[in-house]
Write a protein that holds these residues in place. Sequence first.
Motif, PDB file in Angstrom:
ATOM      1  N   ALA A  35       0.824  -1.192   0.184  1.00 46.27           N
ATOM      2  CA  ALA A  35       0.110   0.178  -0.056  1.00 46.27           C
ATOM      3  C   ALA A  35       0.894   1.288  -0.078  1.00 46.27           C
ATOM      4  N   VAL A  36       1.689   1.234   0.860  1.00 45.72           N
ATOM      5  CA  VAL A  36       2.685   2.479   0.860  1.00 45.72           C
ATOM      6  C   VAL A  36       3.614   2.473  -0.445  1.00 45.72           C
ATOM      7  N   LEU A  37       4.071   1.495  -0.980  1.00 43.11           N
ATOM      8  CA  LEU A  37       4.864   1.631  -2.069  1.00 43.11           C
ATOM      9  C   LEU A  37       4.085   1.953  -3.373  1.00 43.11           C
ATOM     10  N   TYR A  38       2.829   1.516  -3.555  1.00 42.60           N
ATOM     11  CA  TYR A  38       1.773   2.026  -4.651  1.00 42.60           C
ATOM     12  C   TYR A  38       1.463   3.470  -4.590  1.00 42.60           C
ATOM     13  N   VAL A  39       1.243   3.805  -3.430  1.00 44.17           N
ATOM     14  CA  VAL A  39       1.174   5.233  -3.076  1.00 44.17           C
ATOM     15  C   VAL A  39       2.192   6.154  -3.679  1.00 44.17           C
ATOM     16  N   GLN A  40       3.530   5.756  -3.541  1.00 46.62           N
ATOM     17  CA  GLN A  40       4.890   6.389  -3.845  1.00 46.62           C
ATOM     18  C   GLN A  40       4.946   6.334  -5.378  1.00 46.62           C
ATOM     19  N   LYS A  41       4.437   5.151  -5.782  1.00 44.96           N
ATOM     20  CA  LYS A  41       4.702   4.885  -7.441  1.00 44.96           C
ATOM     21  C   LYS A  41       3.421   5.290  -8.173  1.00 44.96           C
ATOM     22  N   GLY A  42       2.446   6.198  -7.710  1.00 40.50           N
ATOM     23  CA  GLY A  42       1.577   6.649  -8.456  1.00 40.50           C
ATOM     24  C   GLY A  42       0.217   5.652  -8.798  1.00 40.50           C
ATOM     25  N   ILE A  43      -0.013   4.654  -8.041  1.00 45.55           N
ATOM     26  CA  ILE A  43      -1.026   3.820  -8.433  1.00 45.55           C
ATOM     27  C   ILE A  43      -1.810   3.657  -7.421  1.00 45.55           C
ATOM     28  N   PRO A  44      -2.799   4.763  -7.220  1.00 46.41           N
ATOM     29  CA  PRO A  44      -3.603   5.327  -6.233  1.00 46.41           C
ATOM     30  C   PRO A  44      -4.610   4.013  -5.888  1.00 46.41           C
ATOM     31  N   PHE A  45      -5.356   3.578  -7.076  1.00 41.98           N
ATOM     32  CA  PHE A  45      -6.324   2.529  -6.556  1.00 41.98           C
ATOM     33  C   PHE A  45      -5.983   1.310  -6.199  1.00 41.98           C
ATOM     34  N   LYS A  46      -4.852   0.849  -6.767  1.00 43.95           N
ATOM     35  CA  LYS A  46      -4.175  -0.414  -6.068  1.00 43.95           C
ATOM     36  C   LYS A  46      -3.657  -0.118  -4.820  1.00 43.95           C
ATOM     37  N   ALA A  47      -2.999   0.976  -4.324  1.00 45.42           N
ATOM     38  CA  ALA A  47      -2.715   1.309  -3.165  1.00 45.42           C
ATOM     39  C   ALA A  47      -3.969   1.201  -1.856  1.00 45.42           C
ATOM     40  N   GLY A  48      -5.304   1.822  -2.767  1.00 42.51           N
ATOM     41  CA  GLY A  48      -6.406   1.699  -1.784  1.00 42.51           C
ATOM     42  C   GLY A  48      -6.940   0.222  -1.682  1.00 42.51           C
ATOM     43  N   LEU A  49      -6.472  -0.507  -2.580  1.00 40.90           N
ATOM     44  CA  LEU A  49      -7.237  -1.854  -2.553  1.00 40.90           C
ATOM     45  C   LEU A  49      -6.154  -2.599  -1.498  1.00 40.90           C
ATOM     46  N   TYR A  50      -4.970  -2.351  -1.656  1.00 39.94           N
ATOM     47  CA  TYR A  50      -3.979  -2.961  -0.472  1.00 39.94           C
ATOM     48  C   TYR A  50      -4.210  -2.612   0.804  1.00 39.94           C
ATOM     49  N   GLY A  51      -4.632  -1.380   0.817  1.00 48.02           N
ATOM     50  CA  GLY A  51      -5.132  -0.841   2.370  1.00 48.02           C
ATOM     51  C   GLY A  51      -6.198  -1.531   2.896  1.00 48.02           C
TER      52      GLY A  51
END
Length: 201
Positions: A159-175
């Motif tokens: 979740a943290v990595l995907y926020v940093q990499k600009g993949i917001p929906f995937k980051a939210g999914l992992y959260g």
Amino acid sequence: MMEFLGEHWLDILTTILGLVYIWLEYRASIALWFIGIIMPALDIYLYWSHGLYGDAGMAVYYTLAAVYGYAMWKFGRKRNQKSAEMPITHTPLRLYLPITIFFFTAWVVTYYILIRWTNSTVPVLDSFTNALSFVGLWALARKYIEQWFFWMVVDVVCAVLYVQKGIPFKAGLYGLYVVIAVMGYFKWKQLMKDETISVDK
């Protein structure tokens, strides 16, 4: 709006598939493996295009491992298994040392691959989540309840990595996965208890 959708459509699609996947995993439904083939196949391109080469490689593994997982849930058997369907159990103590050795070996090897052949900007964490995911997916395929603990850690880091990499929906999914992993553990614990009661009757 259309420009945003055009830019993030694959992120959105795989996020939706991810929600279906985790819901099926929560219910311990064998159908999760069908989504487990489609979603990571799409993720290969998504991750690669965002420079997450370790995750792209992991998505290849996920796709192939989903076939293995389906076969295990459908035809596999455990030691002293009494029911026709593979039961949810605890990971045998004899496997803890091999699992630990495999995890650290996979972490080191994946890290080396990332720094040697890619321009990954997060090789330590990327290789860590990949190595732990290897273990988690194997544990899921064997229906070991401890698989949820592996995913809790992986999901937080991803979740943290995907926020940093600009993949917001995937980051939210992992959260969301973190929350569902906690719920999933208790759900599987109850299912395991119910299976034991059913066998004893």
